[in-house]
Design a protein around this motif. Structure first.
Motif, short mmCIF file in Angstrom:
data_model
loop_
_atom_site.label_atom_id
_atom_site.label_comp_id
_atom_site.label_asym_id
_atom_site.label_seq_id
_atom_site.Cartn_x
_atom_site.Cartn_y
_atom_site.Cartn_z
N TYR A 34 0.78 -1.29 0.14
CA TYR A 34 -0.20 -0.01 0.21
C TYR A 34 0.86 1.35 0.11
O TYR A 34 0.58 2.02 -0.62
CB TYR A 34 -0.94 -0.12 1.34
CG TYR A 34 -1.85 0.98 1.34
CD1 TYR A 34 -2.87 1.54 0.26
CD2 TYR A 34 -1.75 2.04 2.42
CE1 TYR A 34 -3.61 2.46 0.61
CE2 TYR A 34 -2.47 3.26 2.58
CZ TYR A 34 -3.40 3.29 1.35
OH TYR A 34 -4.48 4.45 1.94
N LYS A 35 1.80 1.35 0.74
CA LYS A 35 2.77 2.38 0.83
C LYS A 35 3.56 2.60 -0.42
O LYS A 35 3.86 3.69 -1.03
CB LYS A 35 3.85 2.26 1.84
CG LYS A 35 2.95 2.41 3.37
CD LYS A 35 4.02 2.19 4.60
CE LYS A 35 3.36 2.30 5.93
NZ LYS A 35 4.22 1.79 6.95
N GLN A 75 -5.34 9.89 -3.69
CA GLN A 75 -6.50 10.19 -2.74
C GLN A 75 -7.80 9.14 -3.32
O GLN A 75 -8.26 8.72 -2.14
CB GLN A 75 -7.15 11.61 -3.05
CG GLN A 75 -8.25 11.79 -1.97
CD GLN A 75 -7.74 11.60 -0.52
OE1 GLN A 75 -6.63 12.16 -0.06
NE2 GLN A 75 -8.55 11.29 0.34
N ALA A 76 -7.76 8.85 -4.32
CA ALA A 76 -8.74 7.69 -4.72
C ALA A 76 -8.31 6.45 -4.34
O ALA A 76 -9.13 5.65 -3.86
CB ALA A 76 -8.91 7.65 -6.43
N ALA A 77 -6.82 6.11 -4.27
CA ALA A 77 -6.58 4.93 -3.62
C ALA A 77 -6.75 4.80 -2.29
O ALA A 77 -7.00 3.93 -1.71
CB ALA A 77 -4.88 4.59 -4.06
N ILE A 78 -6.69 5.82 -1.46
CA ILE A 78 -6.50 6.02 -0.04
C ILE A 78 -8.09 5.64 0.16
O ILE A 78 -8.52 4.86 1.17
CB ILE A 78 -6.41 7.42 0.51
CG1 ILE A 78 -4.75 7.44 0.55
CG2 ILE A 78 -6.78 7.52 1.82
CD1 ILE A 78 -4.26 8.85 0.62
N ARG A 117 -9.60 2.32 2.38
CA ARG A 117 -10.46 2.42 3.27
C ARG A 117 -12.01 1.53 3.22
O ARG A 117 -12.28 1.01 3.95
CB ARG A 117 -10.72 3.91 3.57
CG ARG A 117 -9.49 4.63 4.37
CD ARG A 117 -10.03 5.94 4.53
NE ARG A 117 -8.80 6.58 5.08
CZ ARG A 117 -8.58 8.01 5.07
NH1 ARG A 117 -9.38 8.83 4.51
NH2 ARG A 117 -7.32 8.51 5.34
N ALA A 118 -12.31 1.79 2.09
CA ALA A 118 -13.70 1.15 1.78
C ALA A 118 -13.48 -0.51 1.68
O ALA A 118 -14.06 -1.33 2.17
CB ALA A 118 -14.05 1.51 0.22
N TRP A 119 -12.27 -0.88 1.09
CA TRP A 119 -11.91 -2.28 0.91
C TRP A 119 -11.83 -2.84 2.42
O TRP A 119 -12.31 -3.92 2.49
CB TRP A 119 -10.75 -2.49 0.17
CG TRP A 119 -10.29 -4.08 0.25
CD1 TRP A 119 -10.88 -5.13 -0.43
CD2 TRP A 119 -9.54 -4.77 1.17
NE1 TRP A 119 -10.27 -6.16 0.02
CE2 TRP A 119 -9.25 -5.96 0.91
CE3 TRP A 119 -8.54 -4.13 2.42
CZ2 TRP A 119 -8.40 -6.96 1.80
CZ3 TRP A 119 -7.80 -4.97 3.02
CH2 TRP A 119 -7.79 -6.32 2.72
N LEU A 120 -10.97 -2.15 3.45
CA LEU A 120 -11.03 -2.64 4.65
C LEU A 120 -12.36 -2.86 5.34
O LEU A 120 -12.26 -3.82 5.97
CB LEU A 120 -10.06 -1.65 5.62
CG LEU A 120 -8.60 -1.86 5.21
CD1 LEU A 120 -7.85 -0.54 5.84
CD2 LEU A 120 -8.01 -2.89 5.58
N ARG A 121 -13.31 -1.76 5.18
CA ARG A 121 -14.46 -2.08 5.96
C ARG A 121 -15.24 -3.24 5.13
O ARG A 121 -15.66 -4.27 5.92
CB ARG A 121 -15.35 -0.85 5.63
CG ARG A 121 -14.97 0.19 6.36
CD ARG A 121 -15.87 1.48 6.40
NE ARG A 121 -16.16 1.93 5.10
CZ ARG A 121 -15.30 2.75 4.48
NH1 ARG A 121 -14.38 3.41 5.16
NH2 ARG A 121 -15.78 3.36 3.32
N PHE A 122 -15.12 -3.57 3.92
CA PHE A 122 -15.79 -4.63 3.23
C PHE A 122 -15.09 -6.09 3.62
O PHE A 122 -15.83 -6.90 4.05
CB PHE A 122 -15.92 -4.66 1.64
CG PHE A 122 -15.87 -5.88 1.18
CD1 PHE A 122 -17.18 -6.17 0.96
CD2 PHE A 122 -14.89 -6.70 0.72
CE1 PHE A 122 -17.67 -7.16 -0.03
CE2 PHE A 122 -15.05 -7.88 0.11
CZ PHE A 122 -16.68 -8.20 -0.31
N ARG A 123 -13.76 -5.85 3.69
CA ARG A 123 -13.17 -7.25 4.26
C ARG A 123 -13.75 -7.66 5.54
O ARG A 123 -13.96 -8.88 5.89
CB ARG A 123 -11.59 -6.92 4.30
CG ARG A 123 -10.89 -8.19 4.52
CD ARG A 123 -9.48 -8.08 5.18
NE ARG A 123 -9.41 -7.04 6.36
CZ ARG A 123 -8.36 -6.83 6.92
NH1 ARG A 123 -7.15 -7.10 6.50
NH2 ARG A 123 -8.53 -5.94 7.94
#
Length: 171
Positions: free
Chosen positions: A97-98, A110-113, A117-123
């Motif tokens: 990620y970094k 910014q779009a990747a960030i 964040r959305a992926w972490l919530r989904f996972r």
């Protein structure tokens, strides 16, 4: 403690289905000269393999397979294996990620960030939902395995994304 039969059957069925639908590699004579090797798997250059399922491609280490074999089907021990591999994959995810963020310009960064964040919530929600189906015996192991596999998959996606950006910078 005996392993939950439904979990064992489900695990075996998913393993068989994954093996049956994994894209086979072309014969060695047909691999393009520009083929990359990612985690021991030859793939075409410049292709993001966002849906490829192979545990080797995802970077899940052979030590995880060996650990699972040593458990002899004891579910809590399988959870220990998944937790250990998750720790490794989570570190890998953070490094990837970094590295991705370092290759992106402001708007893309910014779009990747936001996507991460959305992926972490989904996972987290997805794995919790899957685990809830198996009750208190196999549920925690199912959740640990899901977190580990999802994290490995996402780490590989980020690595592929980074490599694509490096090969084809924004114009």
């Amino acid at each position: 403690m005996k392993p939950h039969l439904g979990f064992t059957i489900s695990f075996l069925a998913s393993t068989i289905v994954t093996a049956a639908f994994a894209a086979p590699l072309p014969p060695p004579s047909r691999i393009e000269p520009k083929a990359d090797v990612v985690n021991g798997i030859a793939i075409r250059a410049d292709v993001e393999r966002l849906s490829y399922i192979s545990p080797r491609y995802l970077g899940i280490r052979p030590a995880y397979d060996a650990c699972i074999t040593e458990t002899l089907g004891v579910v809590p021990k399988q959870q220990d294996c998944a937790d250990a591999e998750y720790t490794y994959q989570d570190g890998r995810l953070n490094r990837d990620y970094k590295a991705l963020l370092a290759t992106l310009e402001h708007d893309d960064r910014q779009a990747a960030i936001e996507a991460q964040r959305a992926w972490l919530r989904f996972r987290d929600k997805d794995c919790a939902a899957r685990a809830g189906r198996f009750g208190s015996d196999a549920g925690p192991t199912t959740q640990s395995t899901c977190l580990m596999e999802s994290t490995a998959h996402r780490a590989q996606q980020l690595e592929d994304w980074t490599n694509t950006v490096k090969r084809h910078p924004a114009r």
